[in-house]
Design an enzyme around this catalytic site. Sequence first.
Site, short mmCIF file in Angstrom:
data_model
loop_
_atom_site.label_atom_id
_atom_site.label_comp_id
_atom_site.label_asym_id
_atom_site.label_seq_id
_atom_site.Cartn_x
_atom_site.Cartn_y
_atom_site.Cartn_z
N LYS A 40 -0.51 7.73 12.63
CA LYS A 40 -2.68 6.77 13.33
C LYS A 40 -2.72 8.20 13.77
CE LYS A 40 -2.09 2.80 12.34
NZ LYS A 40 -2.47 2.49 11.54
N VAL A 99 0.47 -1.47 -0.04
CA VAL A 99 0.22 0.06 0.17
C VAL A 99 0.34 1.26 0.09
CG1 VAL A 99 -2.34 -1.03 1.10
CG2 VAL A 99 -0.66 0.11 2.35
N TYR A 104 5.03 6.10 14.30
CA TYR A 104 3.64 5.28 14.03
C TYR A 104 2.35 6.24 14.50
CZ TYR A 104 -0.07 2.19 15.06
OH TYR A 104 -1.16 1.00 15.29
N SER A 157 -5.89 4.26 15.52
CA SER A 157 -4.96 3.77 16.94
C SER A 157 -4.99 4.86 17.66
CB SER A 157 -3.12 3.92 16.38
OG SER A 157 -2.82 3.33 18.19
N ASN A 163 -6.66 -0.66 6.53
CA ASN A 163 -6.31 -0.90 7.84
C ASN A 163 -4.75 -1.40 8.11
OD1 ASN A 163 -6.35 -3.33 10.36
ND2 ASN A 163 -6.06 -4.41 9.26
N1 LIG Z 1 -4.34 -4.66 17.67
C1 LIG Z 1 -4.15 -3.56 18.44
O1 LIG Z 1 -4.47 -3.09 19.12
C2 LIG Z 1 -4.30 -2.81 17.17
C3 LIG Z 1 -4.39 -1.27 17.78
C4 LIG Z 1 -4.33 -0.01 17.27
C5 LIG Z 1 -4.39 0.33 16.46
N2 LIG Z 1 -4.17 -1.32 15.33
C6 LIG Z 1 -4.06 -0.65 14.04
O2 LIG Z 1 -5.01 -1.99 13.10
C7 LIG Z 1 -4.36 -2.07 11.85
C8 LIG Z 1 -4.19 -3.92 12.55
O3 LIG Z 1 -3.67 -4.39 13.35
P1 LIG Z 1 -2.74 -6.01 13.66
O4 LIG Z 1 -3.05 -5.37 15.21
O5 LIG Z 1 -4.13 -6.65 12.70
O6 LIG Z 1 -1.60 -5.78 12.41
P2 LIG Z 1 -0.86 -6.84 12.22
O7 LIG Z 1 0.54 -6.49 11.83
O8 LIG Z 1 -1.24 -8.28 12.80
O9 LIG Z 1 -1.07 -6.67 10.91
C9 LIG Z 1 -0.57 -5.46 10.25
C10 LIG Z 1 -1.17 -6.22 8.36
O10 LIG Z 1 -0.49 -5.55 7.36
C11 LIG Z 1 -0.20 -6.34 6.70
N3 LIG Z 1 0.65 -5.18 5.68
C12 LIG Z 1 2.19 -4.54 6.66
N4 LIG Z 1 2.36 -3.27 5.37
C13 LIG Z 1 1.76 -3.49 4.02
C14 LIG Z 1 2.14 -2.59 3.54
N5 LIG Z 1 3.21 -2.08 2.95
N6 LIG Z 1 1.04 -3.13 2.23
C15 LIG Z 1 -0.17 -3.94 2.57
N7 LIG Z 1 -0.03 -4.30 3.10
C16 LIG Z 1 0.92 -4.38 4.52
C17 LIG Z 1 0.96 -6.65 6.79
O11 LIG Z 1 1.14 -8.12 6.50
C18 LIG Z 1 -0.32 -8.01 7.86
O12 LIG Z 1 -0.22 -8.86 7.06
C19 LIG Z 1 -2.99 -1.29 12.02
O13 LIG Z 1 -3.04 -0.19 11.06
C20 LIG Z 1 -3.09 -1.19 13.56
O14 LIG Z 1 -2.36 0.18 13.46
C21 LIG Z 1 -3.40 -2.39 15.93
#
Ligand SMILES: NC(=O)c1ccc[n+]([C@@H]2O[C@H](COP(=O)([O-])OP(=O)(O)OC[C@H]3O[C@@H](n4cnc5c(N)ncnc54)[C@H](O)[C@@H]3O)[C@@H](O)[C@H]2O)c1
Length: 254
Positions: free
Chosen positions: A165, A69, A161, A147, A95
């Site tokens: 966000k 992305v 980060y 986030s 996402n």
């Molecule tokens: N898990 C949490 O507690 C949490 C909290 C706040 C925000 N978030 C946000 O939620 C979203 C998902 O988080 P998660 O915990 O599932 O993370 P994760 O790391 O488990 O999953 C992220 C996914 O994004 C993909 N990805 C990374 N870079 C990419 C790129 N350049 N192009 C396409 N895909 C790409 C990865 O391969 C992975 O499958 C993120 O944006 C994260 O910032 C998560």
Amino acid sequence: MTKTIVDQEVAIVTGAGQGLGLAITEKFLLEGKRVVFIDVNERLLNEVKASDQLRKYDSSKAMFLTVDVSDVYSIKQSVGVIHENWGRIDILVNNAGVRKETVIEEVTEDEWNHVLSVNLGGTFFYSQAVLKIMKQQKKGRIINVSSFGGQAGPLTSGAHYCASKAGQLVLTKVFARSLAAQGITVNAVAPAAIETPEMEKMDQVVLDKMKMNIPVNRFGKAEEVANMVSYLASDAAGYITGSTFDINGGLLMR
Ligand SMILES: NC(=O)c1ccc[n+]([C@@H]2O[C@H](COP(=O)([O-])OP(=O)(O)OC[C@H]3O[C@@H](n4cnc5c(N)ncnc54)[C@H](O)[C@@H]3O)[C@@H](O)[C@H]2O)c1
């Protein structure tokens, strides 16, 4: 030749290979939508494609595209492929994200650019790429997965980060205001401390301390984020735009 326009709603979910993105795709498939799984990690996409979980659904309703992305050309290409095959794009969930914990003094220019171009650039350019189609349809839903870090600063994440966000939150308002009259809503969710593979990488002592500060006294579940995204993607949410929904167990109350 007339273009095929499928009957079901089409939802694009970026970062769909695992974690929150995967949970959101499952919710959409369960609702009968067609889902485009976007991820930079082809191995993860192949694992999802072969999983028992996915076999429960009609495979013709799932499309898997390997897209980085942060690469605007690939984004545009993917939108072309989706539109060519399914004729519509109803929902975009931005996402995909990368999270780094690097301390301020040690963030390099390359790492800064990478985090910003995936988290913020990806959100901007994917939204930009689907706009023409959503405007023609006079309907669309864009949901940005931001986030807690973009609202309150870090629990454990780095400055880059958090800045990315926070940027998503203002983009949500910019796009929402610009598109509101055209049937397109744009909202954000701001999760904190949701159990995903990303959390498994964190130190147990840090996690225990974090949990103690969460009023509901547990971590969140990916399905809880997926449920909110599903609501924001639905017709029922047509009067909601430019908003951010906190999913954080009470960690931040505002
Ligand atoms: N898990 C949490 O507690 C949490 C909290 C706040 C925000 N978030 C946000 O939620 C979203 C998902 O988080 P998660 O915990 O599932 O993370 P994760 O790391 O488990 O999953 C992220 C996914 O994004 C993909 N990805 C990374 N870079 C990419 C790129 N350049 N192009 C396409 N895909 C790409 C990865 O391969 C992975 O499958 C993120 O944006 C994260 O910032 C998560």
